[in-house]
Motif scaffolding. Structure first.
Motif, PDB file in Angstrom:
ATOM      1  N   ALA A  79      36.882  30.505  47.405  1.00  0.00           N
ATOM      2  CA  ALA A  79      36.291  31.390  46.400  1.00  0.00           C
ATOM      3  C   ALA A  79      36.219  32.835  46.892  1.00  0.00           C
ATOM      4  CB  ALA A  79      34.899  30.884  46.034  1.00  0.00           C
ATOM      5  N   ILE A  80      35.910  33.007  48.182  1.00  0.00           N
ATOM      6  CA  ILE A  80      35.773  34.359  48.732  1.00  0.00           C
ATOM      7  C   ILE A  80      37.145  35.020  48.907  1.00  0.00           C
ATOM      8  CG2 ILE A  80      35.015  35.680  50.760  1.00  0.00           C
ATOM      9  CD1 ILE A  80      32.865  33.555  51.177  1.00  0.00           C
ATOM     10  N   GLY A  81      38.163  34.223  49.215  1.00  0.00           N
ATOM     11  CA  GLY A  81      39.493  34.768  49.491  1.00  0.00           C
ATOM     12  C   GLY A  81      40.028  35.699  48.414  1.00  0.00           C
ATOM     13  N   PRO A  82      40.021  35.278  47.118  1.00  0.00           N
ATOM     14  CA  PRO A  82      40.513  36.180  46.073  1.00  0.00           C
ATOM     15  C   PRO A  82      39.695  37.465  45.940  1.00  0.00           C
ATOM     16  CG  PRO A  82      40.454  33.917  45.289  1.00  0.00           C
ATOM     17  CD  PRO A  82      39.758  33.931  46.609  1.00  0.00           C
ATOM     18  N   LEU A  83      38.358  37.372  46.167  1.00  0.00           N
ATOM     19  CA  LEU A  83      37.531  38.575  46.089  1.00  0.00           C
ATOM     20  C   LEU A  83      37.932  39.580  47.169  1.00  0.00           C
ATOM     21  CD1 LEU A  83      33.815  37.612  45.349  1.00  0.00           C
ATOM     22  CD2 LEU A  83      35.470  38.719  43.864  1.00  0.00           C
ATOM     23  N   LEU A  84      38.083  39.085  48.400  1.00  0.00           N
ATOM     24  CA  LEU A  84      38.493  39.974  49.486  1.00  0.00           C
ATOM     25  C   LEU A  84      39.891  40.520  49.248  1.00  0.00           C
ATOM     26  CD1 LEU A  84      37.124  38.037  52.610  1.00  0.00           C
ATOM     27  CD2 LEU A  84      36.214  40.113  51.572  1.00  0.00           C
ATOM     28  N   THR A  85      40.756  39.694  48.681  1.00  0.00           N
ATOM     29  CA  THR A  85      42.104  40.162  48.360  1.00  0.00           C
ATOM     30  C   THR A  85      42.049  41.296  47.330  1.00  0.00           C
ATOM     31  OG1 THR A  85      42.994  37.961  48.801  1.00  0.00           O
ATOM     32  CG2 THR A  85      44.370  39.464  47.514  1.00  0.00           C
ATOM     33  N   ALA A  86      41.206  41.107  46.311  1.00  0.00           N
ATOM     34  CA  ALA A  86      41.071  42.140  45.287  1.00  0.00           C
ATOM     35  C   ALA A  86      40.505  43.427  45.863  1.00  0.00           C
ATOM     36  CB  ALA A  86      40.182  41.637  44.155  1.00  0.00           C
ATOM     37  N   ALA A  87      39.595  43.293  46.851  1.00  0.00           N
ATOM     38  CA  ALA A  87      38.952  44.475  47.423  1.00  0.00           C
ATOM     39  C   ALA A  87      39.797  45.149  48.507  1.00  0.00           C
ATOM     40  CB  ALA A  87      37.592  44.092  48.006  1.00  0.00           C
ATOM     41  N   ILE A  88      40.568  44.348  49.266  1.00  0.00           N
ATOM     42  CA  ILE A  88      41.271  44.886  50.433  1.00  0.00           C
ATOM     43  C   ILE A  88      42.761  45.073  50.174  1.00  0.00           C
ATOM     44  CG2 ILE A  88      41.878  44.439  52.843  1.00  0.00           C
ATOM     45  CD1 ILE A  88      39.268  42.842  53.084  1.00  0.00           C
ATOM     46  N   VAL A  89      43.403  44.049  49.614  1.00  0.00           N
ATOM     47  CA  VAL A  89      44.862  44.048  49.543  1.00  0.00           C
ATOM     48  C   VAL A  89      45.388  44.747  48.284  1.00  0.00           C
ATOM     49  CG1 VAL A  89      46.943  42.617  49.542  1.00  0.00           C
ATOM     50  CG2 VAL A  89      44.955  41.927  50.896  1.00  0.00           C
TER      51      VAL A  89
END
Length: 413
Positions: free
Chosen positions: A167-177
């Motif tokens: 669940a956290i992975g897509p959020l971090l992807t949206a924020a970082i990548v």
């Protein structure tokens, strides 16, 4: 061995079973929690891969079919290796395989961040898959060692760590990548390094205490199923895993595309909806284990599949608000099945924790990978909205639960 057992505060093998239960069967939260945290980090990294699919699709001008093939390469690599790794380490323990596998994941991240061709993307996905193949059967084994006999609770705790990371992975992807481009994927190396540290510490615990814990748990082991019943159980589990993970794959790989196509959301807005679904999966996962410890695995599996069917059937026809609500409900209910299925299989074939865990996680990845490729091809042909209409019928395959042999009778005997 006697001195080590005494050091651990465990009774001799000849002691009564009640003493064994009270002294050796304590739920080791630092160990189970450590395995769950490592699972969070591992699956956080893995969830980044489908979350960057829209970016890769744009950068490399890929079709849905090519996107699906990246998912297929990653998940099939993981699925084919996992049961063999589990079977081998059941007979020949390799404690340091866990941190070594995470090193492979780290290499895969670096390649994904620097890939300049579609072929390199496939290679990077395959290497991340190898890291996953070494992680799941061995980390699941550690969670079981620390369970103190509460196998369902330990498995669901371990699994909820992975779902939280997903669940956290897509959020971090949206924020970082997404804002900074493909090269920003390299920041996920930090999570791989932290996972290597945690897995190294867990490995040290296994080297010092794992053998004693395994023996104490083995004393209360049930008989398992006969060979014919095992074959029947495997066939039913395959049907249930197919239904569950094809349906889940439609969300993890294509929910963002569905929302963009149907409701004209931006990529970052769609990632928030994916996060809500995956967070619901993480929240619902934990219930399946402890409830299964009390009422049995089959009851949990029944609820997980047939309970979710009405919501799944309604989702393709809902507006944006109700799509979000139904996705959360689907995630909450359906997520309880996997921990119950894993522990059911471990009870059916006792003494093969690594092989069974590897087979179950391997089926999960294999089915998910094939589904990613197949659903991508169907989306190219008929549209992503049509795909969601078809997959909404999959939970109805849960009626196959009626044919699962009952392991609780063997435990009672």
């Amino acid at each position: 061995m006697t001195s080590r057992t005494a050091t651990l505060g465990q009774p001799d093998a000849s002691a009564p079973s009640t003493a064994t239960d009270s002294q050796t069967h304590g739920f080791l939260l630092p160990i189970v929690g450590g395995a769950a945290f490592a699972h969070l980090l591992n699956d956080l990294i893995q969830a980044m891969l489908p979350a960057v699919f829209p970016l890769l699709k744009s950068n490399f001008s890929l079709s849905f079919g090519q996107i699906g093939l990246i998912g297929l390469v990653y998940q099939v690599t993981a699925s084919l290796l996992q049961p063999w790794i589990g079977l081998y380490t059941d007979k020949h323990p390799k404690p340091y395989l866990l941190p070594s596998g995470m090193v492979m994941t780290l290499i895969g991240i670096a390649l994904l961040a620097s890939a300049d061709s579609y072929a390199m993307l496939l290679v990077a996905a395959a290497i991340v898959g190898v890291g996953s193949a070494t992680f799941h059967p061995e980390a699941s084994r550690i969670a079981r060692l620390g369970s103190g006999g509460k196998f369902g609770t330990a498995q669901s705790t371990f699994q909820v760590g992975g779902n939280t990371g997903s669940a956290i992975g897509p959020l971090l992807t949206a924020a970082i990548v997404i804002p900074h481009g493909q090269g920003a994927i390299a920041w996920f190396v930090v999570f791989a390094l932290l996972a290597i540290f945690v897995l190294y510490r867990l490995t040290l615990w296994v080297l010092n205490h794992g053998q004693a814990k395994a023996k104490s748990l083995a004393r209360g082991r049930n008989e398992g199923l006969s060979r014919g019943k095992v074959a029947q159980a495997v066939a039913v589990i395959c049907v249930l895993m197919f239904a569950k993970f094809v349906y889940i794959a439609s969300f993890t790989n294509y929910f963002t595309f569905y929302l963009i196509e149907r409701f004209s959301l931006s990529v970052q807005e769609s990632q928030l909806f994916l996060f809500m679904f995956l967070a619901a999966v993480a929240a619902g996962t934990f219930a399946g284990g402890p409830v299964g410890d009390r009422i049995g695995r089959k009851a949990v599996i029944w609820i997980s599949f047939l309970g979710v069917a009405p919501f799944a059937l309604a989702l393709p026809y809902a507006n944006l608000f109700w799509t979000a609500v139904l996705a959360i409900v689907v995630g909450l209910i359906m997520s309880s099945a996997f921990a119950a299925l894993v522990v059911y299989a471990q009870e059916a074939v006792p003494g093969r924790v690594g092989m069974v865990s590897g087979l179950m996680f391997g089926l999960m990845f294999g089915i998910g990978g094939i589904a990613a490729a197949g659903l991508g091809d169907l989306a190219d042909r008929y549209g992503i909205v049509w795909v969601y209409g078809v997959t909404s019928f999959l939970p109805l395959l849960g009626v196959a639960t009626a044919f699962l042999p009952d392991t609780r009778k063997h435990q009672a005997r």
